[in-house]
Motif scaffolding. Sequence first.
Motif, PDB file in Angstrom:
ATOM      1  N   TYR A 120       9.751 -28.189   4.036  1.00  0.00           N
ATOM      2  CA  TYR A 120      10.770 -27.870   5.029  1.00  0.00           C
ATOM      3  C   TYR A 120      10.140 -27.746   6.404  1.00  0.00           C
ATOM      4  CZ  TYR A 120       8.986 -23.264   3.593  1.00  0.00           C
ATOM      5  OH  TYR A 120       8.184 -22.213   3.252  1.00  0.00           O
ATOM      6  N   THR A 121      11.002 -27.638   7.396  1.00  0.00           N
ATOM      7  CA  THR A 121      10.550 -27.417   8.768  1.00  0.00           C
ATOM      8  C   THR A 121      10.828 -25.970   9.127  1.00  0.00           C
ATOM      9  OG1 THR A 121      11.023 -29.708   9.337  1.00  0.00           O
ATOM     10  CG2 THR A 121      10.810 -28.149  11.171  1.00  0.00           C
ATOM     11  N   THR A 122       9.821 -25.293   9.651  1.00  0.00           N
ATOM     12  CA  THR A 122       9.988 -23.896  10.031  1.00  0.00           C
ATOM     13  C   THR A 122      10.945 -23.792  11.219  1.00  0.00           C
ATOM     14  OG1 THR A 122       8.022 -23.962  11.447  1.00  0.00           O
ATOM     15  CG2 THR A 122       7.716 -23.236   9.150  1.00  0.00           C
ATOM     16  N   THR A 123      11.509 -22.611  11.412  1.00  0.00           N
ATOM     17  CA  THR A 123      12.528 -22.415  12.440  1.00  0.00           C
ATOM     18  C   THR A 123      12.520 -20.967  12.915  1.00  0.00           C
ATOM     19  OG1 THR A 123      14.888 -22.774  12.918  1.00  0.00           O
ATOM     20  CG2 THR A 123      14.348 -21.916  10.733  1.00  0.00           C
ATOM     21  N   ASP A 124      13.478 -20.614  13.751  1.00  0.00           N
ATOM     22  CA  ASP A 124      13.608 -19.243  14.245  1.00  0.00           C
ATOM     23  C   ASP A 124      14.055 -18.319  13.113  1.00  0.00           C
ATOM     24  OD1 ASP A 124      12.996 -20.028  16.874  1.00  0.00           O
ATOM     25  OD2 ASP A 124      15.095 -20.538  17.265  1.00  0.00           O
ATOM     26  N   PRO A 125      13.654 -17.050  13.156  1.00  0.00           N
ATOM     27  CA  PRO A 125      14.030 -16.125  12.076  1.00  0.00           C
ATOM     28  C   PRO A 125      15.548 -15.969  11.913  1.00  0.00           C
ATOM     29  CG  PRO A 125      12.797 -14.983  13.811  1.00  0.00           C
ATOM     30  CD  PRO A 125      12.796 -16.426  14.149  1.00  0.00           C
ATOM     31  N   GLU A 126      16.291 -16.114  12.995  1.00  0.00           N
ATOM     32  CA  GLU A 126      17.753 -15.982  12.918  1.00  0.00           C
ATOM     33  C   GLU A 126      18.379 -17.050  12.021  1.00  0.00           C
ATOM     34  OE1 GLU A 126      16.222 -16.501  16.172  1.00  0.00           O
ATOM     35  OE2 GLU A 126      15.795 -14.349  16.095  1.00  0.00           O
ATOM     36  N   ASN A 127      17.669 -18.158  11.827  1.00  0.00           N
ATOM     37  CA  ASN A 127      18.172 -19.250  10.993  1.00  0.00           C
ATOM     38  C   ASN A 127      17.751 -19.114   9.530  1.00  0.00           C
ATOM     39  OD1 ASN A 127      19.224 -20.463  13.305  1.00  0.00           O
ATOM     40  ND2 ASN A 127      17.323 -21.554  13.701  1.00  0.00           N
ATOM     41  N   ARG A 128      17.033 -18.069   9.202  1.00  0.00           N
ATOM     42  CA  ARG A 128      16.515 -17.870   7.855  1.00  0.00           C
ATOM     43  C   ARG A 128      17.167 -16.662   7.198  1.00  0.00           C
ATOM     44  NH1 ARG A 128      15.422 -21.416   5.227  1.00  0.00           N
ATOM     45  NH2 ARG A 128      13.950 -20.260   3.967  1.00  0.00           N
ATOM     46  N   PHE A 129      16.869 -16.433   5.930  1.00  0.00           N
ATOM     47  CA  PHE A 129      17.489 -15.366   5.155  1.00  0.00           C
ATOM     48  C   PHE A 129      16.425 -14.571   4.412  1.00  0.00           C
ATOM     49  CE2 PHE A 129      17.366 -19.308   2.799  1.00  0.00           C
ATOM     50  CZ  PHE A 129      16.759 -18.938   1.609  1.00  0.00           C
ATOM     51  N   TRP A 130      16.777 -13.332   4.081  1.00  0.00           N
ATOM     52  CA  TRP A 130      15.915 -12.458   3.288  1.00  0.00           C
ATOM     53  C   TRP A 130      16.231 -12.663   1.816  1.00  0.00           C
ATOM     54  CZ3 TRP A 130      11.954  -9.622   5.028  1.00  0.00           C
ATOM     55  CH2 TRP A 130      11.906  -9.331   6.399  1.00  0.00           C
ATOM     56  N   GLU A 131      15.193 -12.559   0.977  1.00  0.00           N
ATOM     57  CA  GLU A 131      15.389 -12.654  -0.461  1.00  0.00           C
ATOM     58  C   GLU A 131      14.353 -11.798  -1.184  1.00  0.00           C
ATOM     59  OE1 GLU A 131      13.936 -16.391  -2.404  1.00  0.00           O
ATOM     60  OE2 GLU A 131      13.649 -17.033  -0.320  1.00  0.00           O
ATOM     61  N   ALA A 132      14.690 -11.456  -2.412  1.00  0.00           N
ATOM     62  CA  ALA A 132      13.766 -10.797  -3.334  1.00  0.00           C
ATOM     63  C   ALA A 132      14.172 -11.264  -4.728  1.00  0.00           C
ATOM     64  CB  ALA A 132      13.845  -9.278  -3.201  1.00  0.00           C
ATOM     65  N   HIS A 133      13.367 -10.912  -5.722  1.00  0.00           N
ATOM     66  CA  HIS A 133      13.601 -11.392  -7.082  1.00  0.00           C
ATOM     67  C   HIS A 133      13.318 -10.270  -8.077  1.00  0.00           C
ATOM     68  CE1 HIS A 133      13.570 -15.236  -5.050  1.00  0.00           C
ATOM     69  NE2 HIS A 133      12.384 -14.912  -4.556  1.00  0.00           N
ATOM     70  N   LYS A 134      14.053 -10.273  -9.192  1.00  0.00           N
ATOM     71  CA  LYS A 134      13.871  -9.240 -10.214  1.00  0.00           C
ATOM     72  C   LYS A 134      13.165  -9.756 -11.465  1.00  0.00           C
ATOM     73  CE  LYS A 134      17.934  -6.560  -8.915  1.00  0.00           C
ATOM     74  NZ  LYS A 134      19.181  -5.932  -9.372  1.00  0.00           N
ATOM     75  N   ASP A 135      13.370 -11.022 -11.799  1.00  0.00           N
ATOM     76  CA  ASP A 135      12.849 -11.564 -13.054  1.00  0.00           C
ATOM     77  C   ASP A 135      11.495 -12.250 -12.913  1.00  0.00           C
ATOM     78  OD1 ASP A 135      15.135 -10.692 -14.367  1.00  0.00           O
ATOM     79  OD2 ASP A 135      16.198 -12.579 -14.017  1.00  0.00           O
ATOM     80  N   TYR A 136      11.170 -12.687 -11.692  1.00  0.00           N
ATOM     81  CA  TYR A 136       9.928 -13.425 -11.458  1.00  0.00           C
ATOM     82  C   TYR A 136       9.221 -12.913 -10.211  1.00  0.00           C
ATOM     83  CZ  TYR A 136      11.293 -16.994 -14.848  1.00  0.00           C
ATOM     84  OH  TYR A 136      11.631 -17.652 -15.999  1.00  0.00           O
ATOM     85  N   LEU A 137       7.893 -12.888 -10.266  1.00  0.00           N
ATOM     86  CA  LEU A 137       7.083 -12.696  -9.067  1.00  0.00           C
ATOM     87  C   LEU A 137       6.976 -14.046  -8.380  1.00  0.00           C
ATOM     88  CD1 LEU A 137       3.995 -10.726 -10.472  1.00  0.00           C
ATOM     89  CD2 LEU A 137       6.104  -9.792  -9.526  1.00  0.00           C
ATOM     90  N   ASP A 138       6.923 -14.042  -7.067  1.00  0.00           N
ATOM     91  CA  ASP A 138       6.642 -15.255  -6.301  1.00  0.00           C
ATOM     92  C   ASP A 138       5.174 -15.251  -5.905  1.00  0.00           C
ATOM     93  OD1 ASP A 138       9.224 -16.236  -6.254  1.00  0.00           O
ATOM     94  OD2 ASP A 138       9.537 -15.930  -4.104  1.00  0.00           O
ATOM     95  N   VAL A 139       4.530 -16.405  -6.064  1.00  0.00           N
ATOM     96  CA  VAL A 139       3.179 -16.604  -5.536  1.00  0.00           C
ATOM     97  C   VAL A 139       3.263 -17.814  -4.612  1.00  0.00           C
ATOM     98  CG1 VAL A 139       0.747 -16.988  -6.034  1.00  0.00           C
ATOM     99  CG2 VAL A 139       2.152 -15.693  -7.668  1.00  0.00           C
ATOM    100  N   HIS A 140       3.267 -17.564  -3.303  1.00  0.00           N
ATOM    101  CA  HIS A 140       3.372 -18.614  -2.296  1.00  0.00           C
ATOM    102  C   HIS A 140       1.979 -19.170  -2.006  1.00  0.00           C
ATOM    103  CE1 HIS A 140       7.549 -17.525  -0.998  1.00  0.00           C
ATOM    104  NE2 HIS A 140       7.180 -16.391  -1.587  1.00  0.00           N
ATOM    105  N   VAL A 141       1.830 -20.497  -2.090  1.00  0.00           N
ATOM    106  CA  VAL A 141       0.560 -21.166  -1.825  1.00  0.00           C
ATOM    107  C   VAL A 141       0.829 -22.351  -0.895  1.00  0.00           C
ATOM    108  CG1 VAL A 141      -1.420 -22.361  -2.831  1.00  0.00           C
ATOM    109  CG2 VAL A 141      -0.343 -20.479  -4.094  1.00  0.00           C
ATOM    110  N   PRO A 142       0.499 -22.231   0.391  1.00  0.00           N
ATOM    111  CA  PRO A 142       0.716 -23.350   1.313  1.00  0.00           C
ATOM    112  C   PRO A 142      -0.178 -24.539   0.960  1.00  0.00           C
ATOM    113  CG  PRO A 142       0.182 -21.318   2.500  1.00  0.00           C
ATOM    114  CD  PRO A 142      -0.060 -21.061   1.056  1.00  0.00           C
ATOM    115  N   ILE A 143       0.395 -25.724   1.046  1.00  0.00           N
ATOM    116  CA  ILE A 143      -0.346 -26.958   0.800  1.00  0.00           C
ATOM    117  C   ILE A 143      -0.700 -27.610   2.135  1.00  0.00           C
ATOM    118  CG2 ILE A 143      -0.226 -29.256  -0.244  1.00  0.00           C
ATOM    119  CD1 ILE A 143       1.801 -27.970  -2.284  1.00  0.00           C
TER     120      ILE A 143
END
Length: 151
Positions: A53-76
């Motif tokens: 994706y293309t990054t953008t201003d924070p106002e164009n993005r959303f908050w999220e969390a998860h209950k069933d899975y941990l997220d492991v973010h790894v930039p490529i």
Amino acid sequence: MIFARLNENESQGILAEGVKKAIEFAKNNDLASFEKGQHVIDGDDLFVNIVEYTTTDPENRFWEAHKDYLDVHVPISGTEQIDLNFLSNLEKGEYQKEGDFQPAQGEKNTSVIMQPGDFLVCYPEDAHRTAVAVNGKPETVKKAIFKVKID
């Protein structure tokens, strides 16, 4: 939340086994060659979503969390800012079991700048807002998001 470097093995001794498996997979596979989409590693216990994706201003993005899975973010490739706050500090929307998506609204507590070689582990209490442009400069990002089932 854990923010660290893939090649810093000293800190990885404290990680949960599923997170360790995700990190080892990231280190031992050419994630840049993976097509966008979901790739199963260990059934429902561990899989990776490759996104772009293309990054953008924070106002164009959303908050999220998860209950069933941990997220492991790894930039490529590319650089992005991920805003963070404790879910308890935000106004929560209705949890969507399908997709394991907890929406939220509010302000950030802190941010991390993610670059290739970094990883970020987000636990259920760690709300995150991804794809924020660093210093307001949009950039194309390719990233692996490992999903580690919480027992």
